[in-house]
Design an enzyme around this catalytic site. Structure first.
Site, PDB file in Angstrom:
ATOM      1  N   GLY A 170       0.912  -1.075   0.120  1.00  0.00           N
ATOM      2  CA  GLY A 170      -0.101   0.099   0.071  1.00  0.00           C
ATOM      3  C   GLY A 170       0.748   1.302  -0.091  1.00  0.00           C
ATOM      4  O   GLY A 170       0.573   2.381  -0.761  1.00  0.00           O
ATOM      5  N   ASP A 171       1.865   1.404   0.809  1.00  0.00           N
ATOM      6  CA  ASP A 171       2.763   2.479   0.958  1.00  0.00           C
ATOM      7  C   ASP A 171       3.667   2.522  -0.568  1.00  0.00           C
ATOM      8  O   ASP A 171       3.481   3.678  -1.005  1.00  0.00           O
ATOM      9  CB  ASP A 171       3.705   1.976   1.854  1.00  0.00           C
ATOM     10  CG  ASP A 171       3.534   2.248   3.263  1.00  0.00           C
ATOM     11  OD1 ASP A 171       2.449   3.199   3.512  1.00  0.00           O
ATOM     12  OD2 ASP A 171       3.598   1.315   4.114  1.00  0.00           O
ATOM     13  N   SER A 172       3.980   1.470  -1.141  1.00  0.00           N
ATOM     14  CA  SER A 172       4.931   1.661  -2.303  1.00  0.00           C
ATOM     15  C   SER A 172       3.859   1.891  -3.428  1.00  0.00           C
ATOM     16  O   SER A 172       4.340   2.725  -4.235  1.00  0.00           O
ATOM     17  CB  SER A 172       5.358   0.320  -2.502  1.00  0.00           C
ATOM     18  OG  SER A 172       6.225   0.032  -1.552  1.00  0.00           O
TER      19      SER A 172
END
Length: 398
Positions: A170-172
């Protein structure tokens, strides 16, 4: 080495962990000058991005996510530190941050304030829920965004609770969309001279990957659920057992399935009414997978892969790091690269992607020491003399 495609552009990175810094990594890989701001140590302790301590076995994550960046220390909570950010913003093309929405405004460093100083500045903002809406002020983590965006519900085996994919995906994803948005905003600036805000939310970056899950519900009342290693009605496309492991086969297209049937020595399966169309194979997915598994178990993985390749059937191993290091295709495309580091003698990491034919990008250096570029940025770029730098250092500002 040719200059990267983003050479001549300067980005100020004010984030930490992954959701913001991965965007900075992508831009540094392709030639942008990325100046990463980290909190200074207090009494010789602490300071820096928490990523400096992350990694299994050894803290090797920061050398990857901060590669090619110039690292400086700066106390953003100090008004003198905030003044320095304004000076940097005057000389920069992008400012990247992933604080909780409202934090920069509290420091008088919001877009309106900085845009008034530099009309061309593009502000890249990464957060859990976006800069607006009823959830915007909540603390946003990648795992929560993955759940809200719908990915966690689909990850894992249906007999178990929702899983994660083993990465901070999700962050990436949010960082990747932030980078994409920044380049869109850059093209707009070429036309108008004006910067703007790029608002990348983790849950929305995940939502963008959710294929047809929403219209399946609105049009047909279908709620997609976890299905383990398969996609419902897409067959054959699964992990199949071998005598010494398993491989993944993707033969769900009609023409590929016919070739698969030939490789299996059962060409009649290509025209069998149960399997001769995409819809028919989907209806008989479980029995088709079982049939294929009974065949694949008789082969060693490498032998089966050679057989399938010769027959034009997409298949492959499920790679782990040792497989990547030993694979000739990875080597031929320089997909992994050894990077010099003063502490880690055998530091390999993924190379720069995507590959551009004229401006391929490069890993200039591994993530550097805390404050490694203070003298260059504060002295050469901002013109602070040694006495001024010493005073700010003594005061804990830099």
């Amino acid at each position: 080495m040719t200059q990267g495609a983003l050479a001549g552009l300067r980005l100020i990175e004010m984030g930490q962990l992954i959701a913001g810094p991965f965007c900075g990594q992508l831009m540094a890989d392709h030639g942008a000058e990325v100046i990463k701001i980290e909190p200074p140590a207090v009494n010789g302790k602490g300071g820096g991005d928490p990523m400096r301590a992350w990694g299994r076995g050894k803290p090797v994550w920061f050398p990857v996510v901060a590669r090619g960046k110039k690292c400086i220390t700066l106390n953003l909570r100090d008004k003198r530190g905030q003044d320095i950010v304004r000076k940097l913003a005057l000389k920069s093309d992008f400012l990247l941050e992933n604080f909780r929405p409202g934090t920069l405004e509290k420091w008088n460093l919001g877009f309106d304030q900085l845009h008034a100083l530099n009309r061309a500045l593009i502000m890249i903002r990464v957060s859990g829920y976006g800069q607006t809406g009823p959830y915007s002020a909540r603390a946003g983590y990648g795992s929560i965004g993955e759940a809200m965006g719908g990915m966690r519900n689909l990850a894992g085996d249906p007999s178990n609770p929702p899983s994660r994919v083993g990465l901070s995906i999700g962050d990436s994803l949010a960082a990747t969309f932030a980078c994409l948005g920044a380049l869109m905003a850059l093209n707009h600036r070429h036309r108008t001279g004006e910067g703007q805000v790029v608002d990348s939310a983790i849950y929305e970056a995940v939502l963008a990957m959710m294929e047809s899950t929403v219209p399946e519900y609105t049009e047909a009342g279908i709620i997609r659920e976890r299905t383990g290693s398969v996609l419902p009605k897409i067959a054959p496309s699964n992990v199949y057992p071998c005598a010494d492991g398993e491989i993944l086969i993707g033969a769900n297209q009609d023409s590929v399935w016919s070739r698969m049937a030939e490789v299996m020595g059962k060409p009649e399966l290509g025209s069998d009414p149960r399997y001769n169309s995409h819809v028919a194979r989907g209806e008989h997915q479980a029995e088709l997978d079982a049939l294929i598994g009974k065949w694949t178990i008789n082969f060693a993985a490498n032998d089966l892969l050679a057989l399938l390749e010769a027959g034009g059937v997409p298949a492959g191993k499920i790679f782990k790091a040792p497989d990547m290091m030993a694979d000739p295709h990875f080597a031929a495309r320089h997909a992994l690269q050894k990077v010099a580091h003063p502490e880690f003698a055998n530091l390999w990491m993924q190379s720069v992607f995507p590959k551009l034919s004229e401006t391929p990008g490069e890993i200039a250096w591994a993530g550097p020491d805390l404050g490694a570029h203070n003298e260059e940025i504060y002295g050469e770029l901002l013109g602070l003399d040694s006495a001024q730098r010493a005073e700010l250092t003594e005061a804990g500002v830099i």
